[in-house]
Design an enzyme around this catalytic site. Structure first.
Site, PDB file in Angstrom:
ATOM      1  CE  LYS A  81      -3.876   1.964   2.677  1.00 53.62           C
ATOM      2  NZ  LYS A  81      -4.735   1.779   3.848  1.00 53.62           N
ATOM      3  CB  SER A 156      -8.051   3.587   2.794  1.00 55.99           C
ATOM      4  OG  SER A 156      -7.219   3.016   3.786  1.00 55.99           O
ATOM      5  CB  SER A 180      -8.248   0.748   5.751  1.00 54.29           C
ATOM      6  OG  SER A 180      -8.960   1.941   5.570  1.00 54.29           O
TER       7      SER A 180
HETATM    8  N1  GLN Z   1     -12.926   3.999   6.238  1.00 52.77           N
HETATM    9  C1  GLN Z   1     -12.403   4.464   7.481  1.00 52.77           C
HETATM   10  C2  GLN Z   1     -12.038   5.924   7.381  1.00 52.77           C
HETATM   11  O1  GLN Z   1     -12.336   6.495   6.404  1.00 52.77           O
HETATM   12  C3  GLN Z   1     -11.226   3.632   7.888  1.00 52.77           C
HETATM   13  C4  GLN Z   1      -9.981   4.013   7.198  1.00 52.77           C
HETATM   14  C5  GLN Z   1      -8.817   3.180   7.599  1.00 52.77           C
HETATM   15  O2  GLN Z   1      -8.955   2.157   8.265  1.00 52.77           O
HETATM   16  N2  GLN Z   1      -7.652   3.647   7.215  1.00 52.77           N
HETATM   17  O3  GLN Z   1     -11.471   6.499   8.256  1.00 52.77           O
END
Ligand code: GLN
Length: 489
Positions: A81, A156, A180
């Site tokens: 990532k 994400s 994410s």
């Molecule tokens: N979707 C969640 C957010 O927008 C989690 C993001 C993540 O785990 N990096 O914060």
């Protein structure tokens, strides 16, 4: 259509490398070719550096040719990532602000991986600074779901999930702050594990919410996930929050296909009346499967679940607003307002360099930390976080594991939620509380929804019980064939 070798598991690839039926260079080249053929369609990778990949593969082959593969990831390409720092390989966090940023040091997780002989295949797409649930917040291009390219892969870590799902990479690293790793794994039909807070060093992972962030493994199967976790975990003196007992050894796991003697809790709060009926039905089938494997199923209560989203969306933006203060247009890369005053450079760089969602989080975070609101929001959220933690402690006094659906719905259409942040935030309703409690959780494929898209089952364990959730997930995986089904893109 993916070739047969692209879907092989690590045990098989390891054997092929050992018997010299394939070299790491050949393997890497095959995955690079597949990636190049499909990246335009899927938008999975932000950076592919063939020279780096092939040189690392050559290095791996040198050792393998004399001593054989030294670990399960030796010679194996891994997608990373693009929020995890890789020395001399561009790392952008999918932000315009870092579009040319080349790190001068390596993250601990990836440096451990390279020490185990793995190969960097490329850097994967994400929501800018890991803020989002659909990958549409990437400031470069969205990533698409390999099962249906009109839909999101989740986020994400959408690029990492889509890369594994589309057989562009056998393994990937993601990061998980509120879901994410797990949510994109579920939406792309792969396995994704968020380690316990402290299991994997955060050193060199660009910080979003430092008290929640964890780097974790994503793969096609539970065993491969365990192998990758082993390669990246362990105490690190460069991260004061890494746990003293962090090393994780796959060899200590017993890969049984029965679950006799294990008690699994179903938190009632995760099955609200409003839950999508297909998700509910699928979840009930998964419960039945676990019961048939010998597990005892028990209903439990996590009464503060309903406050999870509000609590997370105060704590995470608060930390983000502080962490992202370092991106000022002076340090790191891109700068706007070059010949103007210092404060003008700050303002212009942060206004033009950060996307809308990142700015929203910074504003929210600054607000909840500001004097007069701190007690009402931030402090209150920390108190609620304690209650959420206590809920889990109480549940784990009665059961060994908890299960829930990973996501309240299958992959949604590109653009269908991007205008409505609240409905996007609700994608994380089943994952955020686990992050707030610092617990390990895995998402595994558990079937398909009404649009023939993958669904995920989330298995949650006690703090540092990755072994337990992996073993349980393995038994479930072996009783089904969901993880063997692949998209035909
Ligand atoms: N979707 C969640 C957010 O927008 C989690 C993001 C993540 O785990 N990096 O914060």
């Amino acid at each position: 259509m993916a070739h047969d070798w692209q879907n092989k598991d690590l045990d098989t690839l390891h054997e092929m490398l050992r018997k010299k039926e394939i070299s790491s260079v050949e393997l890497t080249q095959e995955f690079l070719n597949r990636t190049k053929q499909t990246n335009e369609k899927l938008g999975t990778f932000l950076t592919i550096d063939e020279d780096v990949a092939l040189n690392m593969a050559k290095e791996a082959d040198k050792t393998i040719s004399t001593k054989g593969p030294q670990s399960k990831v030796h010679g194996i390409p891994v997608a990373v990532k693009d929020i995890i720092l890789t020395k001399n390989v561009k790392t952008t966090a999918a932000s315009q602000l870092l579009k040319d940023f080349v790190p001068v040091y390596e993250s601990t997780a990836t440096s451990r991986l390279w020490n185990h002989g793995a190969v960097l295949l490329g850097k994967t797409n994400l929501d800018e600074f890991a803020m989002g649930s659909s990958n549409e917040n990437s400031s470069f291009y969205p990533c698409k779901n390999p099962w249906d390219t009109t839909r999101v892969p989740g986020g994400s870590s959408g690029g990492s999930a889509a890369a594994v799902s589309a057989a562009q990479a056998p393994l990937a690293l993601g990061t998980d702050t509120g879901g994410s790793i797990r949510q994109p794994a579920a939406l792309c039909g792969i396995v994704g594990l968020k380690p316990s807070y402290g299991r994997v060093s955060r050193y060199g992972s660009i910080a979003f919410a430092s008290s929640l962030d964890q780097i974790g493994p994503m793969a096609k199967s539970v065993k491969d996930t365990a192998y990758l976790l082993e390669a990246i975990s362990g105490h690190d003196e460069l991260d004061s929050t890494s746990h003293a007992s962090a090393p994780f050894s796959e060899a200590k796991l017993s890969w049984n296909t029965r679950l006799d003697g294990k008690t699994i809790g179903i938190p009632k709060e995760y099955l609200p009346d409003t839950l999508d009926s297909a998700v509910r039905e699928n979840f009930e089938q998964s419960v039945e499967c676990l019961r048939n494997l010998g597990a005892t199923i028990k209903e439990v209560r996590l009464p503060h679940t309903e406050f999870g989203i509000s609590c997370y969306y105060i704590i995470a933006p608060a930390e983000a607003s502080s962490n992202l203060a370092r991106f000022d247009g002076i340090h790191y890369t891109s700068r706007w307002g070059e010949n103007q005053s210092l404060s003008e450079i700050f303002v212009q760089s942060r206004t033009q360099g950060f996307g809308a969602e990142v700015q929203r989080r910074i504003l929210l975070g600054t607000y909840v930390l500001s004097s007069g609101y701190y007690d009402a929001y931030y402090k209150k959220a920390l108190q609620v976080q304690q209650l959420i933690r206590q809920d889990f402690d109480q549940a784990f006094a009665e059961v060994d594991f908890l299960i829930t659906p990973t996501s309240p719905f299958e992959a949604f259409g590109l653009g269908s939620k991007s205008k409505d942040p609240l409905s996007m935030y609700l994608s994380d309703v089943f994952t955020v509380c686990i992050s707030l409690a610092g617990l390990p959780a895995i998402s595994i494929p558990c079937g398909f929804g009404p649009n023939h898209l993958p669904l995920g089952l989330q298995l949650i364990g006690k703090h540092m019980d990755e072994a337990g959730i992996l073993e349980t997930a393995y038994a479930f995986e072996q009783a089904n064939d969901f993880h063997e089904r692949r998209p035909t893109c």
